[in-house]
Design a protein around this motif. Structure first.
Motif, PDB file in Angstrom:
ATOM      1  N   VAL A 285      37.095 106.382   2.029  1.00 39.73           N
ATOM      2  CA  VAL A 285      37.750 106.219   3.289  1.00 39.73           C
ATOM      3  C   VAL A 285      38.859 105.326   3.054  1.00 39.73           C
ATOM      4  CG1 VAL A 285      35.609 106.222   4.437  1.00 39.73           C
ATOM      5  CG2 VAL A 285      36.438 104.248   3.718  1.00 39.73           C
ATOM      6  N   GLY A 286      39.574 105.116   2.035  1.00 43.89           N
ATOM      7  CA  GLY A 286      40.632 104.329   1.902  1.00 43.89           C
ATOM      8  C   GLY A 286      42.007 105.135   2.220  1.00 43.89           C
ATOM      9  N   SER A 287      43.099 104.703   1.915  1.00 44.04           N
ATOM     10  CA  SER A 287      44.612 105.401   1.909  1.00 44.04           C
ATOM     11  C   SER A 287      44.559 106.530   1.154  1.00 44.04           C
ATOM     12  CB  SER A 287      45.506 104.332   1.788  1.00 44.04           C
ATOM     13  OG  SER A 287      46.708 104.823   1.992  1.00 44.04           O
ATOM     14  N   PHE A 288      45.549 107.682   1.507  1.00 44.49           N
ATOM     15  CA  PHE A 288      45.850 108.536   0.873  1.00 44.49           C
ATOM     16  C   PHE A 288      47.397 108.677   0.671  1.00 44.49           C
ATOM     17  CE2 PHE A 288      41.571 109.683   1.679  1.00 44.49           C
ATOM     18  CZ  PHE A 288      41.183 110.274   0.526  1.00 44.49           C
ATOM     19  N   GLN A 289      47.905 107.571   1.256  1.00 43.10           N
ATOM     20  CA  GLN A 289      49.674 107.625   1.458  1.00 43.10           C
ATOM     21  C   GLN A 289      50.268 108.183   0.020  1.00 43.10           C
ATOM     22  OE1 GLN A 289      50.777 107.313   4.424  1.00 43.10           O
ATOM     23  NE2 GLN A 289      52.720 108.159   3.656  1.00 43.10           N
ATOM     24  N   GLU A 290      49.905 107.727  -1.032  1.00 43.11           N
ATOM     25  CA  GLU A 290      50.563 108.018  -2.135  1.00 43.11           C
ATOM     26  C   GLU A 290      50.765 109.378  -2.492  1.00 43.11           C
ATOM     27  OE1 GLU A 290      48.338 106.949  -5.778  1.00 43.11           O
ATOM     28  OE2 GLU A 290      46.841 106.104  -4.477  1.00 43.11           O
ATOM     29  N   PHE A 291      49.572 110.279  -2.279  1.00 41.70           N
ATOM     30  CA  PHE A 291      49.495 111.745  -2.477  1.00 41.70           C
ATOM     31  C   PHE A 291      50.334 112.468  -1.137  1.00 41.70           C
ATOM     32  CE2 PHE A 291      45.358 109.649  -3.880  1.00 41.70           C
ATOM     33  CZ  PHE A 291      45.535 110.050  -5.057  1.00 41.70           C
TER      34      PHE A 291
END
Length: 250
Positions: free
Chosen positions: A141-147
């Protein structure tokens, strides 16, 4: 067009139909998550998926929609009863499941190669690959911003591979078609959009050639073409073995 249904063929059709209705109208996201086939080293893989993925098909809201299951079931209905009468229910059941297993193995051998290549490339640049595997878990449920910021990077490709699914009876169905072509090589078949009959013995090389082209030409379209090849090869090998030993006592 369709021969009289035989017991195993009928049961497979019924199971696929029931599974399709349940997975599309009852807790769809969860059922597709636990029943679809994932790469065996993905955090989303469960052992039962080796079998359950053979009865799953693309969801209604997918670009393929209901055509995926309709095509597979029509093909099964066309070839299944004839093969089941010739081989018997036991061998036909073996043909279906072993072809589906062969499809799963061949597809994931290629996935293993892709994951290995991506992993080596990422580790060479100091990327923590274990973290990507952790984030590939569908419950993460964390961030996927880098992807999202790097949609074409090796990190994103690895994440997508670990999260991508394999669904459908196609591998098993291709095994059945290949077995039919092996046992009845001179049978003439008619297909949609082809105005003349084709002998069954030409099906296997056509299947493999077309699937290989689509796999490596970049025109995959979300279809596991290598799974089709795996299922077809297993169906061919099983049928050839049974054909060569047809006069032996089972």
């Amino acid at each position: 067009m369709f021969p009289k249904l035989t017991p195993v063929t009928k049961n497979i059709l019924i199971i696929c139909g029931i599974v399709y209705l349940i997975t599309n109208f009852v807790n769809t996201q969860y059922l597709y998550q636990i029943l679809s086939g994932y790469y065996p080293f993905s955090p989303n893989f469960k052992s039962w998926q080796i079998i359950t993925h053979m009865f799953m098909h693309a969801p209604l809201n997918d670009s393929v929609g209901i055509m995926h299951i309709l095509f597979n079931m029509m093909t099964l209905w066309s070839f299944g009863p004839i093969l089941e009468q010739v081989l018997g229910s036991k061998k036909f059941t073996i043909l279906y499941f072993v072809s589906g297993l062969g499809a799963f193995v061949v597809f994931n051998l290629w996935s293993f190669y892709e994951v290995h290549q991506l992993t080596q490339s990422l580790e060479a640049t100091g990327v923590n690959v274990a973290e990507i595997f952790h984030k590939a878990d569908l419950n993460y449920v964390g961030s996927f911003q880098e992807f999202l910021n790097e949609p074409d990077s090796d990190k994103t490709k690895l994440l997508k591979t670990l999260r991508s699914t394999m669904v459908g009876a196609s591998g098993a169905i291709f095994g059945i078609v290949a077995a039919f072509a092996t046992l009845f090589p001179d049978a003439k078949l008619m297909f949609m959009f082809i105005p003349f009959p084709i002998k069954a013995k030409y099906l296997l090389p056509i299947i493999i050639a077309v699937s290989l082209y689509l796999q490596f030409s970049g025109n995959m379209g979300g279809i596991a073409h290598l799974a089709h090849i795996g299922g077809a090869l297993v169906g061919f090998l099983l049928a050839r073995n049974w054909k060569n030993n047809k006069y032996r006592i089972d």
